[in-house]
Scaffold this motif. Structure first.
Motif, PDB file in Angstrom:
ATOM      1  N   ILE A  11     -23.046   4.340  -7.965  1.00  0.00           N
ATOM      2  CA  ILE A  11     -22.042   3.610  -7.189  1.00  0.00           C
ATOM      3  C   ILE A  11     -22.162   3.963  -5.714  1.00  0.00           C
ATOM      4  CG2 ILE A  11     -19.569   3.243  -6.836  1.00  0.00           C
ATOM      5  CD1 ILE A  11     -19.255   3.913  -9.888  1.00  0.00           C
ATOM      6  N   SER A  12     -22.358   5.225  -5.423  1.00  0.00           N
ATOM      7  CA  SER A  12     -22.512   5.675  -4.042  1.00  0.00           C
ATOM      8  C   SER A  12     -23.755   5.082  -3.392  1.00  0.00           C
ATOM      9  CB  SER A  12     -22.574   7.205  -4.004  1.00  0.00           C
ATOM     10  OG  SER A  12     -22.726   7.662  -2.691  1.00  0.00           O
ATOM     11  N   ARG A  13     -24.867   5.034  -4.122  1.00  0.00           N
ATOM     12  CA  ARG A  13     -26.105   4.452  -3.591  1.00  0.00           C
ATOM     13  C   ARG A  13     -25.932   2.969  -3.283  1.00  0.00           C
ATOM     14  NH1 ARG A  13     -29.260   5.807  -8.087  1.00  0.00           N
ATOM     15  NH2 ARG A  13     -28.574   7.892  -8.288  1.00  0.00           N
ATOM     16  N   VAL A  14     -25.266   2.253  -4.184  1.00  0.00           N
ATOM     17  CA  VAL A  14     -25.023   0.827  -3.956  1.00  0.00           C
ATOM     18  C   VAL A  14     -24.090   0.651  -2.765  1.00  0.00           C
ATOM     19  CG1 VAL A  14     -23.992  -1.267  -4.925  1.00  0.00           C
ATOM     20  CG2 VAL A  14     -25.481   0.166  -6.352  1.00  0.00           C
ATOM     21  N   ASN A  15     -23.079   1.481  -2.673  1.00  0.00           N
ATOM     22  CA  ASN A  15     -22.150   1.411  -1.547  1.00  0.00           C
ATOM     23  C   ASN A  15     -22.873   1.653  -0.228  1.00  0.00           C
ATOM     24  OD1 ASN A  15     -19.462   1.019  -0.582  1.00  0.00           O
ATOM     25  ND2 ASN A  15     -19.321   3.227  -0.244  1.00  0.00           N
ATOM     26  N   ARG A  16     -23.796   2.591  -0.222  1.00  0.00           N
ATOM     27  CA  ARG A  16     -24.585   2.869   0.977  1.00  0.00           C
ATOM     28  C   ARG A  16     -25.429   1.643   1.356  1.00  0.00           C
ATOM     29  NH1 ARG A  16     -25.942   7.642  -0.318  1.00  0.00           N
ATOM     30  NH2 ARG A  16     -27.815   7.136  -1.481  1.00  0.00           N
ATOM     31  N   SER A  17     -25.998   0.971   0.361  1.00  0.00           N
ATOM     32  CA  SER A  17     -26.759  -0.253   0.630  1.00  0.00           C
ATOM     33  C   SER A  17     -25.868  -1.348   1.195  1.00  0.00           C
ATOM     34  CB  SER A  17     -27.436  -0.761  -0.645  1.00  0.00           C
ATOM     35  OG  SER A  17     -28.455   0.107  -1.043  1.00  0.00           O
ATOM     36  N   LEU A  18     -24.660  -1.469   0.661  1.00  0.00           N
ATOM     37  CA  LEU A  18     -23.729  -2.473   1.175  1.00  0.00           C
ATOM     38  C   LEU A  18     -23.366  -2.205   2.635  1.00  0.00           C
ATOM     39  CD1 LEU A  18     -21.294  -2.947  -1.835  1.00  0.00           C
ATOM     40  CD2 LEU A  18     -22.772  -4.691  -0.840  1.00  0.00           C
ATOM     41  N   ASN A  19     -23.193  -0.936   2.953  1.00  0.00           N
ATOM     42  CA  ASN A  19     -22.735  -0.570   4.296  1.00  0.00           C
ATOM     43  C   ASN A  19     -23.847  -0.399   5.316  1.00  0.00           C
ATOM     44  OD1 ASN A  19     -19.904  -0.481   3.771  1.00  0.00           O
ATOM     45  ND2 ASN A  19     -20.236   1.425   2.653  1.00  0.00           N
ATOM     46  N   TYR A  20     -25.007   0.067   4.877  1.00  0.00           N
ATOM     47  CA  TYR A  20     -26.069   0.416   5.831  1.00  0.00           C
ATOM     48  C   TYR A  20     -27.422  -0.207   5.487  1.00  0.00           C
ATOM     49  CZ  TYR A  20     -22.564   3.960   6.768  1.00  0.00           C
ATOM     50  OH  TYR A  20     -21.385   4.595   7.048  1.00  0.00           O
ATOM     51  N   GLY A  21     -27.446  -1.095   4.516  1.00  0.00           N
ATOM     52  CA  GLY A  21     -28.705  -1.691   4.075  1.00  0.00           C
ATOM     53  C   GLY A  21     -29.093  -2.895   4.904  1.00  0.00           C
ATOM     54  N   ASN A  22     -29.868  -3.759   4.301  1.00  0.00           N
ATOM     55  CA  ASN A  22     -30.420  -4.933   4.990  1.00  0.00           C
ATOM     56  C   ASN A  22     -29.585  -6.194   4.791  1.00  0.00           C
ATOM     57  OD1 ASN A  22     -32.737  -3.589   5.996  1.00  0.00           O
ATOM     58  ND2 ASN A  22     -33.624  -3.664   3.947  1.00  0.00           N
ATOM     59  N   ASP A  23     -28.385  -6.061   4.255  1.00  0.00           N
ATOM     60  CA  ASP A  23     -27.462  -7.171   4.012  1.00  0.00           C
ATOM     61  C   ASP A  23     -27.945  -8.124   2.926  1.00  0.00           C
ATOM     62  OD1 ASP A  23     -25.669  -6.197   5.942  1.00  0.00           O
ATOM     63  OD2 ASP A  23     -26.706  -7.273   7.545  1.00  0.00           O
ATOM     64  N   GLY A  24     -28.814  -7.674   2.066  1.00  0.00           N
ATOM     65  CA  GLY A  24     -29.303  -8.507   0.973  1.00  0.00           C
ATOM     66  C   GLY A  24     -28.210  -8.874  -0.016  1.00  0.00           C
TER      67      GLY A  24
END
Length: 101
Positions: free
Chosen positions: A72-85
């Motif tokens: 959940i934390s990894r996905v949250n990090r992608s949502l907040n700091y990822g490439n907006d995919g």
């Protein structure tokens, strides 16, 4: 530093995915290319992302999806700091849902 994913092999994979025309073709292709566990992991992450966007708590998400707090934390990090995919896909899904209602 992360590996560069922009390779010929990844391009070929994405071209293959983009040529799929419906859900049944997706099932056929992904059942061949992924193990059941890999496909379930992808779908779990996607569901986690959806629930995070809906402001669900980690506890609610873990209970509903079976995802670990680390996932959940990894996905949250992608949502907040990822490439907006995730945002790109979710906005298109919402747009398509609005067309059909």
């Amino acid at each position: 530093m992360s590996k560069d994913i922009h390779t010929d092999a990844v391009n070929h994979l994405f071209e293959a995915i983009l040529c799929l025309q419906n859900k049944e073709e997706c099932y056929t292709f992904f059942e061949d290319i992924c193990t059941v566990n890999e496909l379930l992991a992808f779908s779990q992450r996607f569901e986690v992302a959806y629930m995070l966007r809906e402001q669900k708590t980690y506890l609610d998400i873990a209970e509903k999806t079976g995802a670990s707090t680390a996932t959940i934390s990894r996905v949250n990090r992608s949502l907040n700091y990822g490439n907006d995919g995730y945002d790109l896909v979710f906005s298109r899904i919402e747009k398509n849902e609005n067309k059909t209602t």
